[in-house]
Design an enzyme around this catalytic site. Structure first.
Site, PDB file in Angstrom:
ATOM      1  N   ASP A 123       0.861  -1.198   0.000  1.00 30.80           N
ATOM      2  CA  ASP A 123       0.000   0.000   0.000  1.00 30.80           C
ATOM      3  C   ASP A 123       0.892   1.242   0.000  1.00 30.80           C
ATOM      4  O   ASP A 123       0.630   2.221   0.699  1.00 30.80           O
ATOM      5  CB  ASP A 123      -0.930   0.009   1.220  1.00 30.80           C
ATOM      6  CG  ASP A 123      -2.036   1.080   1.120  1.00 30.80           C
ATOM      7  OD1 ASP A 123      -2.309   1.563  -0.003  1.00 30.80           O
ATOM      8  OD2 ASP A 123      -2.611   1.443   2.156  1.00 30.80           O
ATOM      9  N   ASP A 155       2.451   2.056   8.007  1.00 34.57           N
ATOM     10  CA  ASP A 155       1.205   1.395   7.621  1.00 34.57           C
ATOM     11  C   ASP A 155       1.454   0.059   6.917  1.00 34.57           C
ATOM     12  O   ASP A 155       1.201  -0.097   5.719  1.00 34.57           O
ATOM     13  CB  ASP A 155       0.420   2.342   6.694  1.00 34.57           C
ATOM     14  CG  ASP A 155      -1.078   2.058   6.719  1.00 34.57           C
ATOM     15  OD1 ASP A 155      -1.483   1.091   7.367  1.00 34.57           O
ATOM     16  OD2 ASP A 155      -1.824   2.817   6.074  1.00 34.57           O
TER      17      ASP A 155
HETATM   18  N1  LIG Z   1       4.803   6.100  14.044  1.00 35.74           N
HETATM   19  C1  LIG Z   1       4.110   7.184  13.729  1.00 35.74           C
HETATM   20  N2  LIG Z   1       4.523   8.425  14.112  1.00 35.74           N
HETATM   21  C2  LIG Z   1       3.815   9.513  13.782  1.00 35.74           C
HETATM   22  N3  LIG Z   1       2.677   9.508  13.069  1.00 35.74           N
HETATM   23  C3  LIG Z   1       2.198   8.305  12.656  1.00 35.74           C
HETATM   24  C4  LIG Z   1       2.884   7.097  12.962  1.00 35.74           C
HETATM   25  N4  LIG Z   1       2.179   6.064  12.425  1.00 35.74           N
HETATM   26  C5  LIG Z   1       1.114   6.617  11.821  1.00 35.74           C
HETATM   27  N5  LIG Z   1       1.106   7.959  11.945  1.00 35.74           N
HETATM   28  C6  LIG Z   1       0.085   8.888  11.427  1.00 35.74           C
HETATM   29  O1  LIG Z   1      -1.176   8.259  11.483  1.00 35.74           O
HETATM   30  C7  LIG Z   1      -1.737   8.128  10.168  1.00 35.74           C
HETATM   31  C8  LIG Z   1      -2.454   6.796  10.023  1.00 35.74           C
HETATM   32  O2  LIG Z   1      -1.573   5.735  10.237  1.00 35.74           O
HETATM   33  P1  LIG Z   1      -1.469   4.517   9.226  1.00 35.74           P
HETATM   34  O3  LIG Z   1      -0.518   3.538   9.813  1.00 35.74           O
HETATM   35  O4  LIG Z   1      -1.160   5.030   7.867  1.00 35.74           O
HETATM   36  O5  LIG Z   1      -2.919   3.884   9.323  1.00 35.74           O
HETATM   37  P2  LIG Z   1      -4.183   3.913   8.327  1.00 35.74           P
HETATM   38  O6  LIG Z   1      -3.809   4.701   7.095  1.00 35.74           O
HETATM   39  O7  LIG Z   1      -4.412   2.482   8.038  1.00 35.74           O
HETATM   40  O8  LIG Z   1      -5.256   4.540   9.154  1.00 35.74           O
HETATM   41  C9  LIG Z   1      -0.569   8.293   9.224  1.00 35.74           C
HETATM   42  O9  LIG Z   1      -0.968   8.812   7.987  1.00 35.74           O
HETATM   43  C10 LIG Z   1       0.326   9.245   9.973  1.00 35.74           C
HETATM   44  O10 LIG Z   1      -0.093  10.587   9.774  1.00 35.74           O
HETATM   45 MG   LIG Z   2      -2.071   5.043   6.007  1.00 33.93          MG
END
Ligand SMILES: Nc1ncnc2c1ncn2[C@@H]1O[C@H](COP(=O)(O)OP(=O)(O)O)[C@@H](O)[C@H]1O
Ligand SMILES: [Mg+2]
Length: 252
Positions: free
Chosen positions: A189, A206
């Site tokens: 993804d 992600d």
């Molecule tokens: N380790 C991290 N540190 C800071 N921000 C994060 C982190 N992991 C995710 N995020 C923020 O949270 C959002 C969503 O997380 P993500 O893993 O992409 O999950 P999803 O898109 O499936 O909801 C990301 O786009 C980012 O902005």
């Molecule tokens: Mg994401």
């Protein structure tokens, strides 16, 4: 927001049974409220990882909520997968076929737990291979705890949000290679939304859907990642063909 010293408040809330006592939620509330089991899991996670308090939510999506949290002054990112909205049918194509999860029970209830563990295992493999990903610290039930990417004041921006994305392209290709060639993982993804710029480096995030190279659809998923990145590169004035990027990412 759960502030300093309020772990006990969360516990009290749980004990009082006031927190969404019925598991049934309306369509409207299910995207913003956790079910009781998740609140319990959150409390257990705070204990397990010595989290003192949960700060602001960084992101709140349909399938997960990511919070900034603190464990004795050290910031952490806590990703909570929503048990109610994670779509079973969307998940199974990334879990079936991954030999690492072949022996697992793939019931609906177990799926979200598997998914959480899968993101942990994927991040771990990439981190061990030296790729830029948030360091995973562990997981508990449907909750993943990892390195927080950002400053004290704000989380790192995605590649999509930075002003000069092109300065990161070379490092992105380098990281794609680390993930695929060195860790043996296909992100599945990858896009400008799932790359955060932290300390001037592109971090891939992600990875719940990421699969082992041996997954029967891994070539297809890799081709899609390559296509997405080529398209983003070319929209930003950097032309590389899909064939060439594939070679860069996969060849010895
Ligand atoms: N380790 C991290 N540190 C800071 N921000 C994060 C982190 N992991 C995710 N995020 C923020 O949270 C959002 C969503 O997380 P993500 O893993 O992409 O999950 P999803 O898109 O499936 O909801 C990301 O786009 C980012 O902005
Ligand atoms: Mg994401």
């Amino acid at each position: 927001m759960i502030r300093d010293g309020e772990v006990s408040a969360l516990k009290k809330l749980l004990e009082s049974g006031e927190y969404s006592p019925s598991q049934k939620m309306t369509r409207k509330t299910e995207s913003s409220v956790f079910d009781r089991r998740t609140v319990e899991a959150l409390y257990e996670t705070m204990t397990k990882f010595s989290i003192n308090y949960i700060d602001f939510p960084i992101s709140s999506g349909k399938e997960s909520v990511v919070f900034k949290a603190y464990s004795s002054k050290k910031p952490l990112a806590v990703k909570v997968f929503k048990t109610s909205t994670l779509k079973f049918s969307n998940l199974s194509m990334y879990i079936n076929g991954d030999y690492r999860f072949a022996k697992e029970r793939k019931s609906r209830a177990n799926m979200v737990l598997l998914w959480t563990r899968k993101e942990f295992v994927n991040l771990n493999a990439c981190h061990d291979a030296g790729a830029w990903v948030p360091e995973p610290f562990g997981f508990h039930k449907n909750i993943l705890v990892m390195q927080y990417l950002g400053t004290r004041a704000k989380p790192s921006p995605s590649l999509r949000k930075v002003k000069t994305p092109e300065i990161y392209f070379e490092d992105i290709i380098h990281n794609m290679r680390k993930v695929y060639h060195d860790a043996g993982i296909v992100h599945a993804d990858l896009s400008e939304f799932n790359i955060l710029i932290y300390r001037r480096k592109p971090y891939f995030i992600d990875m719940g859907q990421s699969v082992s190279q041996d997954h029967p659809s891994s070539k297809e998923f890799l081709a899609r990642d390559i296509r997405n990145m080529c398209s983003f590169f070319s929209r930003n004035g950097f032309n590389i063909s899909e064939e060439e990027l594939l070679r860069e990412v996969t060849n010895g």
